[in-house]
Design an enzyme around this catalytic site. Structure first.
Site, PDB file in Angstrom:
ATOM      1  N   ASP A   1      84.081  88.864  46.078  1.00 57.55           N
ATOM      2  CA  ASP A   1      83.139  88.890  47.208  1.00 57.55           C
ATOM      3  C   ASP A   1      82.800  87.479  47.682  1.00 57.55           C
ATOM      4  O   ASP A   1      82.121  86.729  46.972  1.00 57.55           O
ATOM      5  CB  ASP A   1      81.835  89.568  46.768  1.00 57.55           C
TER       6      ASP A   1
ATOM      7  N   ASP B   1      82.592 100.404  48.962  1.00 55.77           N
ATOM      8  CA  ASP B   1      81.985  99.247  48.291  1.00 55.77           C
ATOM      9  C   ASP B   1      80.466  99.315  48.368  1.00 55.77           C
ATOM     10  O   ASP B   1      79.889  99.232  49.461  1.00 55.77           O
ATOM     11  CB  ASP B   1      82.502  97.974  48.982  1.00 55.77           C
TER      12      ASP B   1
HETATM   13  C1  DX5 Z   1      78.013  93.871  48.189  1.00 54.76           C
HETATM   14  C2  DX5 Z   1      79.391  93.502  47.688  1.00 54.76           C
HETATM   15  C3  DX5 Z   1      79.848  94.432  46.649  1.00 54.76           C
HETATM   16  C4  DX5 Z   1      79.004  94.416  45.396  1.00 54.76           C
HETATM   17  C5  DX5 Z   1      79.117  95.762  44.737  1.00 54.76           C
HETATM   18  O1  DX5 Z   1      77.705  93.096  49.258  1.00 54.76           O
HETATM   19  O2  DX5 Z   1      80.330  93.513  48.743  1.00 54.76           O
HETATM   20  O3  DX5 Z   1      81.216  94.277  46.335  1.00 54.76           O
HETATM   21  O4  DX5 Z   1      79.404  93.419  44.490  1.00 54.76           O
HETATM   22  O5  DX5 Z   1      78.199  95.853  43.694  1.00 54.76           O
HETATM   23  P1  DX5 Z   1      77.614  97.256  43.204  1.00 54.76           P
HETATM   24  O6  DX5 Z   1      78.821  98.075  42.794  1.00 54.76           O
HETATM   25  O7  DX5 Z   1      76.717  96.888  42.055  1.00 54.76           O
HETATM   26  O8  DX5 Z   1      76.901  97.872  44.351  1.00 54.76           O
HETATM   27 ZN    ZN Z   2      82.524  93.639  48.230  1.00 58.59          ZN
END
Ligand code: DX5
Ligand code: ZN
Length: 226
Positions: A35, A175
């Site tokens: 990310d 996501d």
């Molecule tokens: C949020 C990111 C995600 C995040 C997901 O902005 O794009 O990829 O890391 O984390 P979880 O699975 O904990 O929601």
């Molecule tokens: Zn992400």
């Protein structure tokens, strides 16, 4: 039609002090989700192309780079140079989406477009024919550990209809807020790739969390009738 469920652990939720060990702990996954946050498009700053090079040295899995930046047209080449295997940019900030997709493909990588929960799926109409993957955000991007937005199911249904009307079948990645608890329902609604941040890295056994998400997802495939 995809007949498998892929798991992409998001290292945003990993322990950066032990990044190498964290990457190894999810070697049973399918991708590593990376990310990129610029503090402008999203209210958080994470990592850039330099750390991506380090991550590439720490895993044999394809790295799925999710650029949450205001200027993807200016910076996407840096992530190709650093080794992104799948490169995702947000439609909300892309100036020339087709040009980026072309350049990503010319370098032999996979191209994906992401949309936020508040963006209409119909905005993908002009670009869907050219994509290897679509990323549907199920939280407002910026942080791990947020709650899954239920409207995502409507987004997934609309995306299935759009893909059908174009006779294309890009991978569909979800996501935000995904875990073994909702993986079946998300896959049943059309997802092929599940990102897991906190569900994987906040668990005691990361590899088991990956397997649990995949198993739950596979139950969702059966619900889809595949
Ligand atoms: C949020 C990111 C995600 C995040 C997901 O902005 O794009 O990829 O890391 O984390 P979880 O699975 O904990 O929601
Ligand atoms: Zn992400």
């Amino acid at each position: 039609m995809a007949t498998t469920v892929r798991i992409s652990p998001s290292i945003l939720a990993a322990d950066f002090l032990h990044l190498g060990a964290e990457l190894k702990s999810v070697s049973n996954a399918d991708f590593i989700h990376y990310d990129v946050m610029d503090g402008d498009f999203v209210p958080n700053i994470s990592f850039g192309p330099g750390i991506l090079r380090t991550v590439k040295r720490g895993t044999d899995l394809p790295v799925d780079v999710h650029m949450m930046v205001s200027n993807p047209d200016e910076v996407f080449r840096d992530y190709l140079d650093a080794g992104a295997d799948i490169l995702t940019f947000h439609l909300e900030t892309a100036k020339h989406a087709h040009r980026m997709v072309d350049e990503i493909h010319k370098q032999g990588r996979r191209a994906a477009v992401a949309i936020n929960p508040g963006t209409a799926v119909s905005a993908l109409d002009a670009i869907i024919d050219y994509l290897d993957m679509v990323l549907i955000m199920s939280v407002n991007p910026g942080f791990s550990g947020q709650r899954f937005i239920e409207h995502t199911y409507t987004q997934l249904n609309k995306l299935s209809a759009l893909c059908q009307s174009h006779s294309v079948r890009p991978l569909v990645e979800i996501d935000g807020g995904v875990s073994a608890a909702n993986a079946a329902q998300v896959v049943a609604a059309g997802a092929d790739v599940l990102v897991g941040g906190s569900a994987v890295f906040d668990s005691e056994d990361h590899a088991k969390a990956v397997d649990d998400m995949r198993q739950a997802g596979i139950r969702g495939l059966e619900m889809r009738g595949q």
